[in-house]
Write an enzyme that holds these catalytic residues in place. Structure first.
Site, PDB file in Angstrom:
ATOM      1  N   HIS A 144       0.807  -0.944  -0.043  1.00  0.00           N
ATOM      2  CA  HIS A 144       0.020   0.082   0.152  1.00  0.00           C
ATOM      3  C   HIS A 144       1.014   1.442  -0.037  1.00  0.00           C
ATOM      4  O   HIS A 144       1.735   1.341   0.618  1.00  0.00           O
ATOM      5  CB  HIS A 144      -0.722  -0.169   1.295  1.00  0.00           C
ATOM      6  CG  HIS A 144      -2.042   0.834   1.372  1.00  0.00           C
ATOM      7  ND1 HIS A 144      -3.285   0.500   0.312  1.00  0.00           N
ATOM      8  CD2 HIS A 144      -2.096   2.191   1.522  1.00  0.00           C
ATOM      9  CE1 HIS A 144      -4.058   1.564   0.499  1.00  0.00           C
ATOM     10  NE2 HIS A 144      -3.530   2.628   1.254  1.00  0.00           N
ATOM     11  N   ALA A 145       0.600   2.064  -0.943  1.00  0.00           N
ATOM     12  CA  ALA A 145       1.465   3.275  -1.062  1.00  0.00           C
ATOM     13  C   ALA A 145       1.558   4.142   0.078  1.00  0.00           C
ATOM     14  O   ALA A 145       0.580   4.285   0.945  1.00  0.00           O
ATOM     15  CB  ALA A 145       1.092   4.163  -2.387  1.00  0.00           C
ATOM     16  N   HIS A 153      -0.202  11.782  -6.462  1.00  0.00           N
ATOM     17  CA  HIS A 153      -1.067  11.985  -5.004  1.00  0.00           C
ATOM     18  C   HIS A 153       0.123  11.676  -3.827  1.00  0.00           C
ATOM     19  O   HIS A 153       0.165  12.510  -3.019  1.00  0.00           O
ATOM     20  CB  HIS A 153      -1.917  10.682  -4.944  1.00  0.00           C
ATOM     21  CG  HIS A 153      -2.674  10.946  -3.583  1.00  0.00           C
ATOM     22  ND1 HIS A 153      -3.798  11.446  -3.328  1.00  0.00           N
ATOM     23  CD2 HIS A 153      -2.233  10.175  -2.494  1.00  0.00           C
ATOM     24  CE1 HIS A 153      -4.202  11.298  -2.199  1.00  0.00           C
ATOM     25  NE2 HIS A 153      -3.234  10.709  -1.546  1.00  0.00           N
ATOM     26  N   GLU A 154       1.169  10.879  -4.026  1.00  0.00           N
ATOM     27  CA  GLU A 154       2.089  10.693  -2.982  1.00  0.00           C
ATOM     28  C   GLU A 154       3.121  11.930  -3.132  1.00  0.00           C
ATOM     29  O   GLU A 154       3.587  12.545  -2.021  1.00  0.00           O
ATOM     30  CB  GLU A 154       2.740   9.428  -3.036  1.00  0.00           C
ATOM     31  CG  GLU A 154       2.006   7.952  -3.014  1.00  0.00           C
ATOM     32  CD  GLU A 154       1.089   8.207  -1.821  1.00  0.00           C
ATOM     33  OE1 GLU A 154       0.069   7.543  -1.836  1.00  0.00           O
ATOM     34  OE2 GLU A 154       1.468   8.702  -0.739  1.00  0.00           O
ATOM     35  N   HIS A 193       1.806  14.735  -0.968  1.00  0.00           N
ATOM     36  CA  HIS A 193       2.027  14.610   0.527  1.00  0.00           C
ATOM     37  C   HIS A 193       3.439  15.253   0.666  1.00  0.00           C
ATOM     38  O   HIS A 193       3.498  16.228   1.542  1.00  0.00           O
ATOM     39  CB  HIS A 193       1.886  13.348   0.979  1.00  0.00           C
ATOM     40  CG  HIS A 193       0.620  12.799   1.122  1.00  0.00           C
ATOM     41  ND1 HIS A 193      -0.412  13.616   1.775  1.00  0.00           N
ATOM     42  CD2 HIS A 193      -0.025  11.759   0.497  1.00  0.00           C
ATOM     43  CE1 HIS A 193      -1.607  12.808   1.747  1.00  0.00           C
ATOM     44  NE2 HIS A 193      -1.306  11.536   0.832  1.00  0.00           N
ATOM     45  N   GLU A 247      -4.980  15.432   1.322  1.00  0.00           N
ATOM     46  CA  GLU A 247      -5.040  14.332   0.411  1.00  0.00           C
ATOM     47  C   GLU A 247      -5.343  15.009  -1.094  1.00  0.00           C
ATOM     48  O   GLU A 247      -5.653  14.216  -1.764  1.00  0.00           O
ATOM     49  CB  GLU A 247      -6.325  13.708   0.958  1.00  0.00           C
ATOM     50  CG  GLU A 247      -6.094  12.777   2.406  1.00  0.00           C
ATOM     51  CD  GLU A 247      -4.701  11.854   2.024  1.00  0.00           C
ATOM     52  OE1 GLU A 247      -4.311  11.674   3.222  1.00  0.00           O
ATOM     53  OE2 GLU A 247      -4.373  11.712   1.040  1.00  0.00           O
ATOM     54  N   HIS A 249      -8.274   0.695   5.373  1.00  0.00           N
ATOM     55  CA  HIS A 249      -8.101   1.697   6.108  1.00  0.00           C
ATOM     56  C   HIS A 249      -9.199   1.299   7.573  1.00  0.00           C
ATOM     57  O   HIS A 249      -8.917   1.903   8.652  1.00  0.00           O
ATOM     58  CB  HIS A 249      -8.765   3.017   5.415  1.00  0.00           C
ATOM     59  CG  HIS A 249      -7.831   3.625   4.332  1.00  0.00           C
ATOM     60  ND1 HIS A 249      -7.519   2.727   3.264  1.00  0.00           N
ATOM     61  CD2 HIS A 249      -7.175   4.545   4.376  1.00  0.00           C
ATOM     62  CE1 HIS A 249      -7.030   3.462   2.495  1.00  0.00           C
ATOM     63  NE2 HIS A 249      -6.393   4.589   3.118  1.00  0.00           N
ATOM     64  N   TYR A 299     -10.392  11.855   2.505  1.00  0.00           N
ATOM     65  CA  TYR A 299     -10.667  11.564   0.998  1.00  0.00           C
ATOM     66  C   TYR A 299     -11.664  12.191   0.588  1.00  0.00           C
ATOM     67  O   TYR A 299     -11.722  12.487  -0.679  1.00  0.00           O
ATOM     68  CB  TYR A 299     -10.360   9.969   0.548  1.00  0.00           C
ATOM     69  CG  TYR A 299      -9.114   9.420   1.265  1.00  0.00           C
ATOM     70  CD1 TYR A 299      -9.143   8.265   2.287  1.00  0.00           C
ATOM     71  CD2 TYR A 299      -8.034  10.008   0.614  1.00  0.00           C
ATOM     72  CE1 TYR A 299      -7.790   8.028   2.760  1.00  0.00           C
ATOM     73  CE2 TYR A 299      -6.648   9.485   1.187  1.00  0.00           C
ATOM     74  CZ  TYR A 299      -6.557   8.537   2.335  1.00  0.00           C
ATOM     75  OH  TYR A 299      -5.557   7.927   2.681  1.00  0.00           O
TER      76      TYR A 299
HETATM   77  C1  LIG Z   1       2.457   8.191   7.089  1.00  0.00           C
HETATM   78  C2  LIG Z   1       1.208   7.939   6.263  1.00  0.00           C
HETATM   79  O1  LIG Z   1       0.256   7.410   6.415  1.00  0.00           O
HETATM   80  N1  LIG Z   1       1.215   9.140   5.355  1.00  0.00           N
HETATM   81  C3  LIG Z   1      -0.042   9.247   4.766  1.00  0.00           C
HETATM   82  C4  LIG Z   1       0.051  10.400   3.912  1.00  0.00           C
HETATM   83  C5  LIG Z   1       0.064  11.579   4.986  1.00  0.00           C
HETATM   84  O2  LIG Z   1      -1.318  11.565   5.798  1.00  0.00           O
HETATM   85  O3  LIG Z   1       0.864  12.407   5.361  1.00  0.00           O
HETATM   86  C6  LIG Z   1      -0.151   8.088   3.675  1.00  0.00           C
HETATM   87  O4  LIG Z   1       0.805   7.997   2.996  1.00  0.00           O
HETATM   88  N2  LIG Z   1      -1.265   7.423   3.281  1.00  0.00           N
HETATM   89  C7  LIG Z   1      -1.314   6.470   2.300  1.00  0.00           C
HETATM   90  C8  LIG Z   1      -2.477   6.521   1.352  1.00  0.00           C
HETATM   91  C9  LIG Z   1      -2.362   5.697   0.206  1.00  0.00           C
HETATM   92  C10 LIG Z   1      -3.531   5.922  -0.893  1.00  0.00           C
HETATM   93  C11 LIG Z   1      -4.842   5.643  -0.292  1.00  0.00           C
HETATM   94  O5  LIG Z   1      -4.969   4.788   0.742  1.00  0.00           O
HETATM   95  N3  LIG Z   1      -5.782   6.093  -0.821  1.00  0.00           N
HETATM   96  C12 LIG Z   1      -7.280   5.850  -0.541  1.00  0.00           C
HETATM   97  C13 LIG Z   1      -8.083   7.042  -1.193  1.00  0.00           C
HETATM   98  C14 LIG Z   1      -7.877   7.536  -2.435  1.00  0.00           C
HETATM   99  C15 LIG Z   1      -8.647   7.301  -3.403  1.00  0.00           C
HETATM  100  C16 LIG Z   1      -8.482   8.106  -4.600  1.00  0.00           C
HETATM  101  C17 LIG Z   1      -7.520   8.977  -4.773  1.00  0.00           C
HETATM  102  O6  LIG Z   1      -7.528   9.735  -5.837  1.00  0.00           O
HETATM  103  C18 LIG Z   1      -6.742   9.222  -3.570  1.00  0.00           C
HETATM  104  C19 LIG Z   1      -6.868   8.460  -2.319  1.00  0.00           C
HETATM  105  C20 LIG Z   1      -7.687   4.483  -1.099  1.00  0.00           C
HETATM  106  O7  LIG Z   1      -6.778   3.881  -1.876  1.00  0.00           O
HETATM  107  O8  LIG Z   1      -8.471   4.122  -0.716  1.00  0.00           O
HETATM  108  C21 LIG Z   1      -3.258   4.638  -1.895  1.00  0.00           C
HETATM  109  C22 LIG Z   1      -3.145   5.311  -2.946  1.00  0.00           C
HETATM  110  C23 LIG Z   1      -3.429   6.669  -3.031  1.00  0.00           C
HETATM  111  C24 LIG Z   1      -3.236   6.969  -1.641  1.00  0.00           C
HETATM  112  C25 LIG Z   1      -2.327   8.150   0.982  1.00  0.00           C
HETATM  113  O9  LIG Z   1      -1.412   8.497   0.304  1.00  0.00           O
HETATM  114  O10 LIG Z   1      -3.339   8.824   1.198  1.00  0.00           O
HETATM  115 ZN   LIG Z   2      -2.974  10.621   0.485  1.00  0.00          ZN
END
Ligand SMILES: CC(=O)N[C@@H](CC(=O)O)C(=O)NC[C@H](CC1(C(=O)N[C@@H](Cc2ccc(O)cc2)C(=O)O)CCCC1)C(=O)O
Ligand SMILES: [Zn+2]
Length: 587
Positions: free
Chosen positions: A307-308, A337-338, A341, A365, A467, A477
């Site tokens: 998971h990214a 997206h990453e 952050h 986000e 999550h 999100y």
């Molecule tokens: C230390 C830590 O935890 N750091 C936080 C960042 C921070 O808080 O500083 C972090 O890296 N969170 C991981 C999470 C990963 C992803 C995610 O979980 N996405 C959601 C929802 C979504 C859906 C559509 C969209 O366009 C964007 C997001 C899902 O896949 O359901 C997977 C791929 C995309 C983003 C993220 O980057 O938000």
């Molecule tokens: Zn994110």
């Protein structure tokens, strides 16, 4: 409900009480030690305090005090110390169950090493075999959902106790505290309802296209869409069935995944290109250490939680991303997206630690996704040599808008219901006896989705999502999907890429690439971190201090009109049967 089922349910419940007993046992233990759980990193050194007080006005000092108070976890006696340990062991156990989840292949039952990323997600994305998809959908839930149902209910109790220590009625109020607004919960409910008509049109069109593929007996005319045929394990994005949905298939393709491979793109090049985009706005490039310290693709032969993630090591220098990047357009969006952050980390790294956060979690986000709205336009993809040619006409626009809607509009009800469901559990409005019933009521009413197989109170489908198993909050999100269009509109105005009165400059064709004005505005907003209320940060960038879906609505308006006409033309009625009707059918 069968006798065995009842027995298992009782077992499960009693197991939970046994766990409760364990807590009582621990708590009656001696109180020899006192676990000091203050967080040293949050306390400011004297000179830092002086510096920050000079820098931030009265308001900032008051806000810092709130956060300082919250960040402490109280002096705890051994009872609560053990409770904290129990809470962390439950959350890590649930997270481990999820990340280690593996299933057997549908066609080869001796091959049982399929992980979520990339194997299982690849099947959900590419298979058009109704029964294979149903098997994968169900087996994943058997493996990572069902086994954590009890732990989840234990965690709920502990989260509420921890929240009570911080003076909150329930953990739901603690989660919502992050948004510093009494109306936030109502605001997101109102916005979800306001956008429902747009979602219904996309849902009706998608249901018709899926019916043409899978047949009338599988996809009904007036009912919900089965959860397993949307190209995604959680039905939260429909991008992977765009090939089924594309309105005008004879237009020039706007999918650049193949071109990326042919041009020799690697994960590192994808991150370099995204870094270039931030630099083109006059924003920060990632530091050299980022390239050495990050993990941008899955190392061969090593099991890794794919998971990214983006990481801020809070030393102002070390920022990293871990992502199992594959060379395709979807992952290119995730790269942005990453890096969004990391850009935010870079923009507020000068602030005292307490303020090194997004103005609210939705802001964090939204940043990367805002850039992706520009990058994903055919115009931009042509600019950077990924699209040889592209059409500029209404039909091409509809193709592009529908593709974006499969990611941004399809997501809305899902993005909303995950935390609506958990807030109601934390508030005791949903109890363990009806975790499943309540979950599928929300999935039905908000998303128009139904399970492909019968569900009972032995299942726990919510935990099939990272999550929920990882206890990571989710309304951020949903908020990001609203904010990113407000940001996009403001930045496109500054970049002179959008003009409401110029039909050749609609919002969805805007690309802010190389606009220093847009970059300056985004920088100003991000550099505030959380030192100001998010409404001030939002007003600074967009002129309004309200979460407002009108920018999203405006962006998709041409598509909404097209969908209405197309659904009418095909006699597809937007919406789905009432929940009671569905219940009757599924008795
Ligand atoms: C230390 C830590 O935890 N750091 C936080 C960042 C921070 O808080 O500083 C972090 O890296 N969170 C991981 C999470 C990963 C992803 C995610 O979980 N996405 C959601 C929802 C979504 C859906 C559509 C969209 O366009 C964007 C997001 C899902 O896949 O359901 C997977 C791929 C995309 C983003 C993220 O980057 O938000
Ligand atoms: Zn994110």
């Amino acid at each position: 409900m069968g006798k065995t089922r009842l027995l298992v349910l009782l077992l499960c419940l009693c197991f939970c009480t046994v766990l409760n007993e364990a807590i009582q046992q621990l708590s009656s233990g001696t109180t020899e030690g006192v676990a000091k759980a203050g967080n040293s990193s949050q306390n400011l050194t004297e000179e830092e305090a002086q510096l920050f007080l000079q820098k931030i006005d009265e308001e900032g000092a008051r806000r810092a005090n709130i956060y300082n108070h919250l960040s402490w976890s109280f002096q705890t006696n051994i009872t609560d110390y053990n409770r904290e340990k129990l809470l962390s062991s439950i959350t890590s156990n649930m997270g481990e169950t999820y990340s280690k989840g593996k299933i057997c292949d549908f066609f080869n039952s001796s091959k049982c090493d399929l992980s979520l990323e990339p194997e299982i997600e690849h099947i959900m994305k590419t298979s058009r075999n109704y029964d294979e998809l149903k098997y994968v959908w169900k087996t994943w839930r058997d493996k990572v959902g069902r086994p954590v149902r009890c732990q989840f209910s234990e965690m709920v109790e502990l989260l509420n106790e921890a929240a009570a220590y911080n003076g909150f009625e329930t953990a739901a109020d603690y989660w919502l505290f992050d948004y510093e607004s009494k109306s936030f919960e109502n605001d997101v409910e109102r916005i979800a309802k306001q956008l429902h008509p747009l979602y219904e049109q996309l849902h009706a069109y998608t249901r018709r296209k899926l019916r043409e593929i899978y047949g009338e007996d599988k996809i009904s005319k007036t009912g919900p869409i089965p959860a397993h045929v949307t190209g995604n394990m959680w039905a939260q994005s429909w991008i992977n069935i765009y090939d089924i949905l594309v309105p005008y298939p004879n237009k020039t393709s706007i999918d650049v995944s193949e071109t990326m491979v042919n041009q020799g793109y690697t994960p590192k090049i994808m991150f370099k290109k995204a870094d270039d985009f931030f630099a083109s706005l006059g924003l920060e490039r990632v530091p050299d250490s980022f390239w050495n310290n990050s993990l941008l693709e899955k190392p061969s032969g090593r099991d890794l939680v794919c998971h990214a993630n983006a990481w801020d090591f809070s030393d102002g220098k070390d920022f990293r991303i871990k992502q199992c990047t594959r060379v395709n357009q979807n992952d290119f969006s995730t790269v942005h997206h990453e890096l969004g952050h990391v850009q935010y980390y870079l923009q507020y790294k000068h602030l005292p630690h307490i303020f090194r956060r997004g103005a609210n979690p939705g802001f964090h986000e939204a940043i990367g996704d805002v850039l992706d709205l520009s990058v994903s336009t055919p115009k931009h993809l042509h600019k950077v040599g990924l699209l040889e040619t592209y059409d500029i006409d209404d039909e091409a626009d509809i193709n592009f808008l529908l593709k974006t809607a499969t990611r941004k509009v399809a997501f809305l009800p899902y993005g909303y219901l995950i935390d609506k469901y958990r807030w109601n559990i934390l508030r005791g409005l949903i109890t363990p006896q009806n975790y499943t019933k309540a979950w599928w009521k929300y999935r039905y009413e908000y998303q128009g989705i139904e399970p492909p197989v019968e569900r009972t109170e032995l299942d726990f489908d919510p935990a099939a999502k990272k999550h929920v198993s990882g206890n990571i909050r989710y309304i951020r999100y949903f908020a990001a999907h609203i904010l990113q269009f407000q940001f996009h509109k403001a930045l496109c105005l500054l970049a002179k890429e959008y003009d409401a009165n110029d039909p050749n400059k609609p919002l969805h064709r805007c690309d802010i690439y190389q606009s220093k004005e847009a970059g300056k505005a985004l920088k100003e907003m991000m550099s505030l971190g959380r030192s100001k209320h998010w409404k001030e940060a939002l007003k600074l960038l967009t002129g309004t201090d309200q979460l407002d879906a009108s920018a999203l609505r405006e962006y998709f308006l041409p598509l909404e009109n097209w969908l209405k006409a197309n659904n009418e033309e095909h006699g597809e009625i937007a919406g789905w049967d009432g929940y009671e009707t569905w219940l009757q059918k599924n008795k």
